[in-house]
Design an enzyme around this catalytic site. Structure first.
Site, short mmCIF file in Angstrom:
data_model
loop_
_atom_site.label_atom_id
_atom_site.label_comp_id
_atom_site.label_asym_id
_atom_site.label_seq_id
_atom_site.Cartn_x
_atom_site.Cartn_y
_atom_site.Cartn_z
N ARG A 1 16.77 -1.83 9.09
CA ARG A 1 16.49 -0.44 9.49
C ARG A 1 16.97 -0.17 10.90
NH1 ARG A 1 10.32 -0.82 7.81
NH2 ARG A 1 10.67 -2.55 9.18
N SER B 1 6.64 0.47 5.00
CA SER B 1 5.44 0.50 4.14
C SER B 1 4.17 0.63 4.95
CB SER B 1 5.38 -0.76 3.28
OG SER B 1 6.42 -0.78 2.35
#
Length: 163
Positions: free
Chosen positions: A95, A133
């Site tokens: 990411r 998450s």
């Protein structure tokens, strides 16, 4: 047959994870989604729930991509899991630069344990790079809308968990 292993806790699976699965699916004939049993992380969803969510989210994707996608829980070393499923590559999603430092160390350790398994890094699409998450769970727990980060089924599962 080219077999790839995409490991993670997937607690829960997000649109970022699904983006990486889609990207990895074009590289292999079989993609194994390795669901880590990590008791230290204290997952919100138990193993059976995470496996079921991943299977549901990936069933149509597998057909669409023409690749076999299987879910495989594991609690051993990642490199041992790769060998258990006969994976030639480990797929890791990145990411941000911060992810790379940790992943770089992991690649070095995995190569020291077994240099026959390659690691491939895939960048998430820009619109999914901020999704984590942990943050999705926090937003949901506090009553926020997570529909930009997960599928409707996962959003419903989160709402049910926190109700």
């Amino acid at each position: 047959m080219r077999i790839g292993l995409y490991p993670g806790t997937f607690d829960p699976i997000t649109l970022g994870h699904i983006d990486i699965i889609r990207r990895a699916a074009v590289l292999v004939d079989r993609l194994v989604i390795g669901v880590a049993i990590n008791r230290d992380k204290g997952p919100l969803f138990d193993l059976d729930e995470r496996v079921a969510m991943i299977e549901a989210e990936c069933s149509e994707l597998a057909k669409e991509m023409g690749v076999e996608i299987v879910v495989h829980p594991f609690e051993n070393l990642l490199i041992d899991c790769a060998n258990d499923v006969n994976a030639q590559i480990i797929v890791r999603g990145l990411r941000a630069v911060a992810d790379f430092e940790y992943e770089y160390q992991m690649v070095g350790m995995n190569r020291a344990l077994d240099d026959s398994v390659e690691t491939v890094f895939l960048m998430a699409d820009a619109k999914h790079q901020a999704i984590a998450s942990k943050l999705v769970k926090e937003i949901s727990r506090l009553g926020g809308d997570v529909s930009k980060f997960v599928t409707p089924a996962i959003k419903d599962a989160l709402v049910q968990k926190f109700s």
